[in-house]
Scaffold this motif. Structure first.
Motif, PDB file in Angstrom:
ATOM      1  N   MET A 135       0.864  -1.301   0.051  1.00  0.00           N
ATOM      2  CA  MET A 135      -0.047  -0.068   0.026  1.00  0.00           C
ATOM      3  C   MET A 135       0.819   1.397   0.089  1.00  0.00           C
ATOM      4  O   MET A 135       0.657   1.951  -0.889  1.00  0.00           O
ATOM      5  N   LEU A 136       1.804   1.364   0.845  1.00  0.00           N
ATOM      6  CA  LEU A 136       2.787   2.510   1.038  1.00  0.00           C
ATOM      7  C   LEU A 136       3.396   2.753  -0.260  1.00  0.00           C
ATOM      8  O   LEU A 136       3.712   3.963  -0.906  1.00  0.00           O
ATOM      9  N   ILE A 137       4.135   1.626  -0.889  1.00  0.00           N
ATOM     10  CA  ILE A 137       4.710   1.746  -2.208  1.00  0.00           C
ATOM     11  C   ILE A 137       3.572   2.507  -3.284  1.00  0.00           C
ATOM     12  O   ILE A 137       3.986   3.428  -3.981  1.00  0.00           O
ATOM     13  N   GLU A 138       2.518   2.027  -3.450  1.00  0.00           N
ATOM     14  CA  GLU A 138       1.567   2.443  -4.405  1.00  0.00           C
ATOM     15  C   GLU A 138       1.166   3.850  -4.007  1.00  0.00           C
ATOM     16  O   GLU A 138       1.169   4.872  -5.243  1.00  0.00           O
ATOM     17  N   THR A 162       8.079   5.527  -7.937  1.00  0.00           N
ATOM     18  CA  THR A 162       7.433   6.636  -8.542  1.00  0.00           C
ATOM     19  C   THR A 162       6.788   6.223  -9.667  1.00  0.00           C
ATOM     20  O   THR A 162       6.184   7.072 -10.698  1.00  0.00           O
ATOM     21  N   THR A 163       6.465   4.848  -9.900  1.00  0.00           N
ATOM     22  CA  THR A 163       5.757   4.304 -11.143  1.00  0.00           C
ATOM     23  C   THR A 163       4.603   3.273 -10.528  1.00  0.00           C
ATOM     24  O   THR A 163       4.884   2.408  -9.844  1.00  0.00           O
ATOM     25  N   PRO A 164       3.439   3.842 -10.660  1.00  0.00           N
ATOM     26  CA  PRO A 164       2.414   2.832 -10.292  1.00  0.00           C
ATOM     27  C   PRO A 164       2.205   1.456 -11.176  1.00  0.00           C
ATOM     28  O   PRO A 164       2.620   1.587 -12.176  1.00  0.00           O
ATOM     29  N   LEU A 165       1.649   0.733 -10.484  1.00  0.00           N
ATOM     30  CA  LEU A 165       1.555  -0.558 -11.160  1.00  0.00           C
ATOM     31  C   LEU A 165       0.998  -0.738 -12.509  1.00  0.00           C
ATOM     32  O   LEU A 165       1.566  -1.446 -13.373  1.00  0.00           O
ATOM     33  N   PRO A 166      -0.195  -0.100 -12.716  1.00  0.00           N
ATOM     34  CA  PRO A 166      -0.686  -0.066 -14.133  1.00  0.00           C
ATOM     35  C   PRO A 166       0.197   0.572 -15.247  1.00  0.00           C
ATOM     36  O   PRO A 166       0.306   0.273 -16.283  1.00  0.00           O
ATOM     37  N   LEU A 190       4.038  -0.711 -19.764  1.00  0.00           N
ATOM     38  CA  LEU A 190       5.440  -0.969 -19.994  1.00  0.00           C
ATOM     39  C   LEU A 190       6.016  -2.559 -20.337  1.00  0.00           C
ATOM     40  O   LEU A 190       6.394  -2.701 -21.463  1.00  0.00           O
ATOM     41  N   LEU A 191       5.579  -3.266 -19.557  1.00  0.00           N
ATOM     42  CA  LEU A 191       5.948  -4.915 -19.787  1.00  0.00           C
ATOM     43  C   LEU A 191       4.894  -5.329 -20.869  1.00  0.00           C
ATOM     44  O   LEU A 191       5.508  -6.064 -21.677  1.00  0.00           O
ATOM     45  N   ARG A 192       3.829  -4.934 -21.054  1.00  0.00           N
ATOM     46  CA  ARG A 192       3.099  -5.429 -22.251  1.00  0.00           C
ATOM     47  C   ARG A 192       3.741  -4.975 -23.403  1.00  0.00           C
ATOM     48  O   ARG A 192       3.812  -5.728 -24.464  1.00  0.00           O
ATOM     49  N   ASP A 240      -1.268 -11.038 -15.910  1.00  0.00           N
ATOM     50  CA  ASP A 240      -2.643 -11.104 -14.978  1.00  0.00           C
ATOM     51  C   ASP A 240      -2.339 -11.563 -13.532  1.00  0.00           C
ATOM     52  O   ASP A 240      -3.209 -11.128 -13.120  1.00  0.00           O
ATOM     53  N   LEU A 241      -1.395 -12.493 -13.577  1.00  0.00           N
ATOM     54  CA  LEU A 241      -1.022 -12.907 -12.228  1.00  0.00           C
ATOM     55  C   LEU A 241      -0.678 -11.732 -11.473  1.00  0.00           C
ATOM     56  O   LEU A 241      -0.924 -11.654 -10.289  1.00  0.00           O
ATOM     57  N   MET A 242       0.046 -10.745 -11.990  1.00  0.00           N
ATOM     58  CA  MET A 242       0.465  -9.624 -11.230  1.00  0.00           C
ATOM     59  C   MET A 242      -0.815  -8.672 -10.819  1.00  0.00           C
ATOM     60  O   MET A 242      -0.885  -8.187  -9.841  1.00  0.00           O
ATOM     61  N   VAL A 243      -1.847  -8.779 -11.687  1.00  0.00           N
ATOM     62  CA  VAL A 243      -2.811  -7.602 -11.459  1.00  0.00           C
ATOM     63  C   VAL A 243      -3.639  -8.440 -10.194  1.00  0.00           C
ATOM     64  O   VAL A 243      -3.752  -7.738  -9.456  1.00  0.00           O
ATOM     65  N   LEU A 244      -3.802  -9.688 -10.258  1.00  0.00           N
ATOM     66  CA  LEU A 244      -4.521 -10.369  -9.443  1.00  0.00           C
ATOM     67  C   LEU A 244      -3.958 -10.317  -8.095  1.00  0.00           C
ATOM     68  O   LEU A 244      -4.512 -10.193  -6.910  1.00  0.00           O
ATOM     69  N   CYS A 245      -2.361 -10.778  -7.901  1.00  0.00           N
ATOM     70  CA  CYS A 245      -1.877 -10.384  -6.671  1.00  0.00           C
ATOM     71  C   CYS A 245      -1.931  -8.995  -6.158  1.00  0.00           C
ATOM     72  O   CYS A 245      -2.205  -8.859  -4.846  1.00  0.00           O
ATOM     73  N   TYR A 246      -1.947  -8.025  -7.028  1.00  0.00           N
ATOM     74  CA  TYR A 246      -1.973  -6.774  -6.562  1.00  0.00           C
ATOM     75  C   TYR A 246      -3.445  -6.181  -6.223  1.00  0.00           C
ATOM     76  O   TYR A 246      -3.525  -5.526  -5.073  1.00  0.00           O
ATOM     77  N   ARG A 247      -4.489  -6.632  -6.781  1.00  0.00           N
ATOM     78  CA  ARG A 247      -5.780  -6.688  -6.165  1.00  0.00           C
ATOM     79  C   ARG A 247      -5.932  -7.254  -4.941  1.00  0.00           C
ATOM     80  O   ARG A 247      -6.603  -6.764  -4.103  1.00  0.00           O
ATOM     81  N   MET A 248      -5.391  -8.493  -4.663  1.00  0.00           N
ATOM     82  CA  MET A 248      -5.710  -9.235  -3.409  1.00  0.00           C
ATOM     83  C   MET A 248      -5.060  -8.456  -2.387  1.00  0.00           C
ATOM     84  O   MET A 248      -5.720  -8.786  -1.413  1.00  0.00           O
ATOM     85  N   LEU A 249      -3.998  -7.982  -2.669  1.00  0.00           N
ATOM     86  CA  LEU A 249      -3.310  -7.095  -1.553  1.00  0.00           C
ATOM     87  C   LEU A 249      -4.419  -5.911  -0.564  1.00  0.00           C
ATOM     88  O   LEU A 249      -4.609  -5.985   0.376  1.00  0.00           O
TER      89      LEU A 249
END
Length: 244
Positions: A1-4, A120-124, A129-131, A141-150
């Motif tokens: 949370m703090l990072i985002e 300095t860079t939000p996950l989206p 960039l990775l896409r 998709d796994l990164m997004v799901l883990c991010y949301r589950m936090l």
């Protein structure tokens, strides 16, 4: 949370992710090439000051995010101080001190490069960039799901703590231990139920295995990448000069 939250509040929030990634990559490579403690100190100072002064990341947040990996690094260095002697007995030894010093300084510099990117860079933006770099969609998709589950776990935890506090679940140490145990036992059930609700919502929106986000526009991306390349070239020049 703090990072985002730090990433969204950063002054570099609107800087192109490619520029920040190039700067971080240059920091990684420079830290790998450098050899002397002076070069490591200069590289680390440049990366830390870029995040604190350039991106305006709060010092308190920076330290809070850096403490866990620094603690892990400290523990790793301490374990390297122990080794077997000629008789096979494990004792405190100083033979590894030069190696430990080199690895610790290099790790500091690389950690500073990583923190400058993630704070300095939000996950989206990172996902976009990775896409572009053709990262497999399954991994994204796994990164997004883990991010949301936090966030799901944090919300469930906060709501449970509030409910237990309202029922005097933490009025003394004994009651606090009991409430904590009940909370730990119920967290798995709550998170499972909320994850099932997320899956139902995704199916209702005809989810086909790929999560998409609204792409962001960076009108000054070319200029920002140029500055990033110049700053990265300076760090690489310092590292190469130290190596040669």
């Amino acid at each position: 949370m703090l990072i985002e939250s730090s990433a969204y509040a950063s002054r570099w929030r609107d800087v192109a992710p490619a520029a920040k990634a190039l700067f971080a990559l240059a920091g990684f490579v420079a830290a790998w090439l450098a050899r002397s403690p002076v070069a490591f100190a200069v590289l680390t100072a440049m990366l830390v000051l870029a995040a604190l002064l350039g991106a305006r990341v709060q010092l308190r947040s920076y330290i809070a995010v850096a403490l866990p990996p620094l603690g892990f690094l400290l523990l790793s260095c301490l374990t390297m101080l122990f080794g077997p002697d000629a008789n096979g007995h494990w004792n405190l030894t100083t033979t590894m001190l030069p190696t430990i010093e080199h690895l610790a300084l290099r790790s500091f510099a690389m950690l500073a490069a990583m923190l400058g990117l993630v704070l300095t860079t939000p996950l989206p933006d990172l996902l976009a960039l990775l896409r572009k770099l053709r990262t497999p969609e399954l991994l994204l998709d796994l990164m997004v799901l883990c991010y949301r589950m936090l966030f799901v776990m944090r919300q469930a935890w906060d709501e449970s703590i509030t409910a237990q506090t309202a029922r005097l679940g933490y009025r003394n140490w004994r009651q606090a231990w009991r409430s904590t145990g009940l909370l730990a036992g119920q967290m798995a059930i709550q998170v499972w139920q909320r994850a099932a609700a997320l899956q139902t919502a995704a199916d209702a929106r005809v989810y086909q295995g790929t999560l998409r986000f609204l792409p962001a526009a960076y009108p000054q991306a070319g200029r920002q990448i140029t500055f990033s390349v110049l700053a990265g070239a300076l760090m690489l020049a310092i590292a190469l000069g130290d190596r040669l």
